[in-house]
Design a protein around this motif. Sequence first.
Motif, PDB file in Angstrom:
ATOM      1  N   THR A  28       5.429  -6.021   3.291  1.00  0.00           N
ATOM      2  CA  THR A  28       5.127  -4.675   3.760  1.00  0.00           C
ATOM      3  C   THR A  28       5.688  -3.631   2.799  1.00  0.00           C
ATOM      4  O   THR A  28       6.597  -3.908   2.006  1.00  0.00           O
ATOM      5  CB  THR A  28       5.748  -4.435   5.152  1.00  0.00           C
ATOM      6  OG1 THR A  28       7.178  -4.473   5.033  1.00  0.00           O
ATOM      7  CG2 THR A  28       5.289  -5.508   6.139  1.00  0.00           C
ATOM      8  N   ARG A  40       7.497  -1.243   3.667  1.00  0.00           N
ATOM      9  CA  ARG A  40       8.888  -1.030   4.065  1.00  0.00           C
ATOM     10  C   ARG A  40       9.807  -2.039   3.372  1.00  0.00           C
ATOM     11  O   ARG A  40      10.906  -1.689   2.945  1.00  0.00           O
ATOM     12  CB  ARG A  40       9.010  -1.168   5.576  1.00  0.00           C
ATOM     13  CG  ARG A  40      10.408  -0.869   6.100  1.00  0.00           C
ATOM     14  CD  ARG A  40      10.431  -0.880   7.607  1.00  0.00           C
ATOM     15  NE  ARG A  40      11.759  -0.587   8.115  1.00  0.00           N
ATOM     16  CZ  ARG A  40      12.069  -0.508   9.416  1.00  0.00           C
ATOM     17  NH1 ARG A  40      11.125  -0.697  10.330  1.00  0.00           N
ATOM     18  NH2 ARG A  40      13.309  -0.230   9.786  1.00  0.00           N
ATOM     19  N   THR A  41       9.324  -3.276   3.218  1.00  0.00           N
ATOM     20  CA  THR A  41      10.113  -4.295   2.516  1.00  0.00           C
ATOM     21  C   THR A  41      10.207  -3.957   1.034  1.00  0.00           C
ATOM     22  O   THR A  41      11.248  -4.175   0.396  1.00  0.00           O
ATOM     23  CB  THR A  41       9.484  -5.688   2.697  1.00  0.00           C
ATOM     24  OG1 THR A  41       9.412  -5.990   4.098  1.00  0.00           O
ATOM     25  CG2 THR A  41      10.314  -6.754   2.001  1.00  0.00           C
ATOM     26  N   LYS A  81       3.904   1.767  -3.437  1.00  0.00           N
ATOM     27  CA  LYS A  81       4.609   0.764  -2.637  1.00  0.00           C
ATOM     28  C   LYS A  81       3.617  -0.089  -1.843  1.00  0.00           C
ATOM     29  O   LYS A  81       3.807  -1.303  -1.686  1.00  0.00           O
ATOM     30  CB  LYS A  81       5.597   1.450  -1.700  1.00  0.00           C
ATOM     31  CG  LYS A  81       6.724   2.178  -2.407  1.00  0.00           C
ATOM     32  CD  LYS A  81       7.593   2.937  -1.423  1.00  0.00           C
ATOM     33  CE  LYS A  81       8.626   3.778  -2.153  1.00  0.00           C
ATOM     34  NZ  LYS A  81       9.439   4.591  -1.216  1.00  0.00           N
ATOM     35  N   GLU A  94      10.327  -0.953  -0.166  1.00  0.00           N
ATOM     36  CA  GLU A  94      11.342   0.093  -0.238  1.00  0.00           C
ATOM     37  C   GLU A  94      12.746  -0.508  -0.124  1.00  0.00           C
ATOM     38  O   GLU A  94      13.678  -0.065  -0.820  1.00  0.00           O
ATOM     39  CB  GLU A  94      11.120   1.109   0.880  1.00  0.00           C
ATOM     40  CG  GLU A  94      12.164   2.208   0.934  1.00  0.00           C
ATOM     41  CD  GLU A  94      12.296   2.985  -0.363  1.00  0.00           C
ATOM     42  OE1 GLU A  94      13.434   3.368  -0.719  1.00  0.00           O
ATOM     43  OE2 GLU A  94      11.265   3.208  -1.041  1.00  0.00           O
TER      44      GLU A  94
END
Length: 214
Positions: free
Chosen positions: A173, A175-176, A163, A178
């Motif tokens: 990021t 997180r983005t 990721k 994901e």
Amino acid sequence: LVGNVPEQRREVDDDADVRESLRALLATRFYGHILAFPSGDAFLEDIDSRESGVVLLDIYMPGRSGLDVLECLHHRRDPHEIIVITGHGDVRSAVTAMKLEASEFLEKPYRQTELFAAIDSSFSRLSARLADDQQRRKARRCIDRLTERERQVLEGLIDGKSKKAIGASLKITARTVEFHRANVMGKLGVETFPEAMRLMLLAERADPVHSHRV
């Protein structure tokens, strides 16, 4: 002989007596419409109005030969199964027919059982091909629901990237990444990543819509 599985069939032979004899023979075993054509040109002129099926195709005909017709069908990529039949077969013709993805190559005189077995096998293969095509088209529709970014994330995951690596390449990021991954799973209607990967691979194998004309 060509046909929709299993209701409709067409046969292509320039000899009227042969066509009628073959039509009568096939009617004893197969049900539905049997459509006969006197030439390859007549068959190709009609093909866009017919569904996919099994084709019994003579090689030596006036106008375009059976191999010419077979080449046209090969380039169209229509899901037909072709049985090439001739009274003047040779190794070169057989090799050419098989390279053009003919299902069978029968030389006259052939036994009735051989013909029926070839047709039965061709219909079985055609049914399997049509089912497979349906699965690929379904996968393509699923993949087409994804946004460009979601598809980029999915492709990165399929390539085995982390990721963090995917985020770095897309300038977003982890997180983005994901977040997009979760959206991908939801839109594809799958619970595991292997399922998503399978849909992607199936979609890549999907044939384009057949819009060719001969």
